[in-house]
Design a protein around this motif. Structure first.
Motif, mmCIF file in Angstrom:
data_model
loop_
_atom_site.group_PDB
_atom_site.id
_atom_site.type_symbol
_atom_site.label_atom_id
_atom_site.label_comp_id
_atom_site.label_asym_id
_atom_site.label_seq_id
_atom_site.Cartn_x
_atom_site.Cartn_y
_atom_site.Cartn_z
ATOM 1 N N THR A 172 -5.367 1.862 5.880
ATOM 2 C CA THR A 172 -4.937 0.914 4.777
ATOM 3 C C THR A 172 -6.167 -0.068 4.707
ATOM 4 N N TYR B 27 0.734 -1.340 -0.037
ATOM 5 C CA TYR B 27 0.046 -0.213 -0.150
ATOM 6 C C TYR B 27 0.891 1.299 0.000
ATOM 7 N N ALA B 28 2.099 1.098 0.281
ATOM 8 C CA ALA B 28 3.034 2.358 0.499
ATOM 9 C C ALA B 28 3.507 2.970 -0.949
ATOM 10 N N ALA B 29 3.579 4.269 -0.942
ATOM 11 C CA ALA B 29 4.168 4.839 -2.113
ATOM 12 C C ALA B 29 5.729 4.536 -2.408
ATOM 13 N N GLU C 242 -0.394 6.519 5.743
ATOM 14 C CA GLU C 242 -1.263 5.604 6.212
ATOM 15 C C GLU C 242 -0.863 4.179 6.587
ATOM 16 N N GLY D 242 -5.425 9.796 0.850
ATOM 17 C CA GLY D 242 -4.383 9.690 -0.340
ATOM 18 C C GLY D 242 -2.815 9.752 0.028
ATOM 19 N N ASP D 243 -2.491 9.806 1.334
ATOM 20 C CA ASP D 243 -1.171 9.943 1.919
ATOM 21 C C ASP D 243 -0.926 8.456 2.226
ATOM 22 N N ARG D 244 -0.357 7.790 1.167
ATOM 23 C CA ARG D 244 -0.147 6.112 1.303
ATOM 24 C C ARG D 244 0.843 5.805 2.203
ATOM 25 N N ASN D 245 1.965 6.593 2.016
ATOM 26 C CA ASN D 245 2.973 6.390 3.056
ATOM 27 C C ASN D 245 2.644 6.643 4.585
#
Length: 242
Positions: free
Chosen positions: A213, A87-89, A157, A152-155
């Motif tokens: 997530t 899920y991370a950018a 989250e 939308g802040d994947r990192n």
């Protein structure tokens, strides 16, 4: 019949994890999954030796005032990031943020996250990490003040979910966590601790979602809310003079 391998020393295992993450981050390898390694130009001679940085951080995580915020917590957060890595950018930045997020920890201070972020901003460029990744790591560390990443802040989250996953433990695990937190604040009188801890629990319960997530929402949300509400009720009953 072969001999079973000896268990690895936990500190050695953490040093290896730090080395792999630092080399991957400073080589510019894409951080989009749990198995991504350093690029072809990375290696022991591509920048400063990772070992002194690992030793410094682990010495911080082993400080005597810690009961919950220890290397066991660091290991647990890193393990959960491995689970949430898809899920991370940039999973390498998230892993570095995990190493730094409680690197400075004094339970009698309120600026721990800011000081931890500042430590990352000093150490990572020296260790060969780019300005962009360093800035992202520092941002993520500061985000652990609220554990409330933007949509939308994947990192963010992934880091916040990994850090808060302890709230979703079974009854014994959660009780041990709560007891360790109380030990860290042993200098605070019972009544003041109950009031402060209840405020933290209410703040967490007020979040629309504890976990952002898909995995965290499905696996941890309900159990964590149950645990928080149960602890809050126990705090209320223990302060009731009747």
């Amino acid at each position: 019949m072969t001999d079973s391998p000896l268990p690895r020393d936990p500190r050695t295992a953490l040093v290896d994890r730090w080395r792999d993450t630092l080399l991957a981050a400073r080589s510019g390898a894409p951080g989009d999954g749990p198995g991504v390694g350093p690029g072809p130009d990375a290696g022991p001679d591509a920048g400063p030796d990772p070992l002194p940085y690992a030793e410094n951080l682990l010495d911080r995580w082993d400080e005597p005032q810690r009961r919950y915020h220890t290397t066991a917590h660091l290991t647990a957060v890193l393990d959960r990031i491995d689970t949430l890595a898809p899920y991370a950018a940039d999973v390498h930045a998230v892993r570095l943020a995990a190493w730094f997020h409680d690197a400075v920890y004094r339970p009698d201070r309120t600026e721990n996250e800011e000081r931890s972020a500042a430590l990352a901003e000093r150490a990572l460029p020296e260790a060969g990490v780019s300005e962009a990744v360093t800035a992202e790591v520092a941002r993520l560390v500061r985000l652990t003040v609220t554990h409330d990443p933007a949509d939308g802040d994947r990192n963010g989250e992934v880091l916040c979910d990994a850090d808060l996953a302890v709230l979703a433990g079974g009854p014994e695990e959660y009780a041990a966590y709560a007891a360790q937190v109380r030990e860290e604040y042993g200098f605070v009188p019972d009544e003041a601790f109950r009031a402060g801890r209840a405020g933290v629990l209410r703040q967490l319960l007020a979040l629309p979602r504890l976990f952002r997530t898909p995995h965290g929402a499905a696996a941890w949300e309900a159990r964590a809310r149950h645990n928080l509400a149960t602890e809050l009720e126990l705090l209320r009953s223990s302060s009731d003079p009747r």
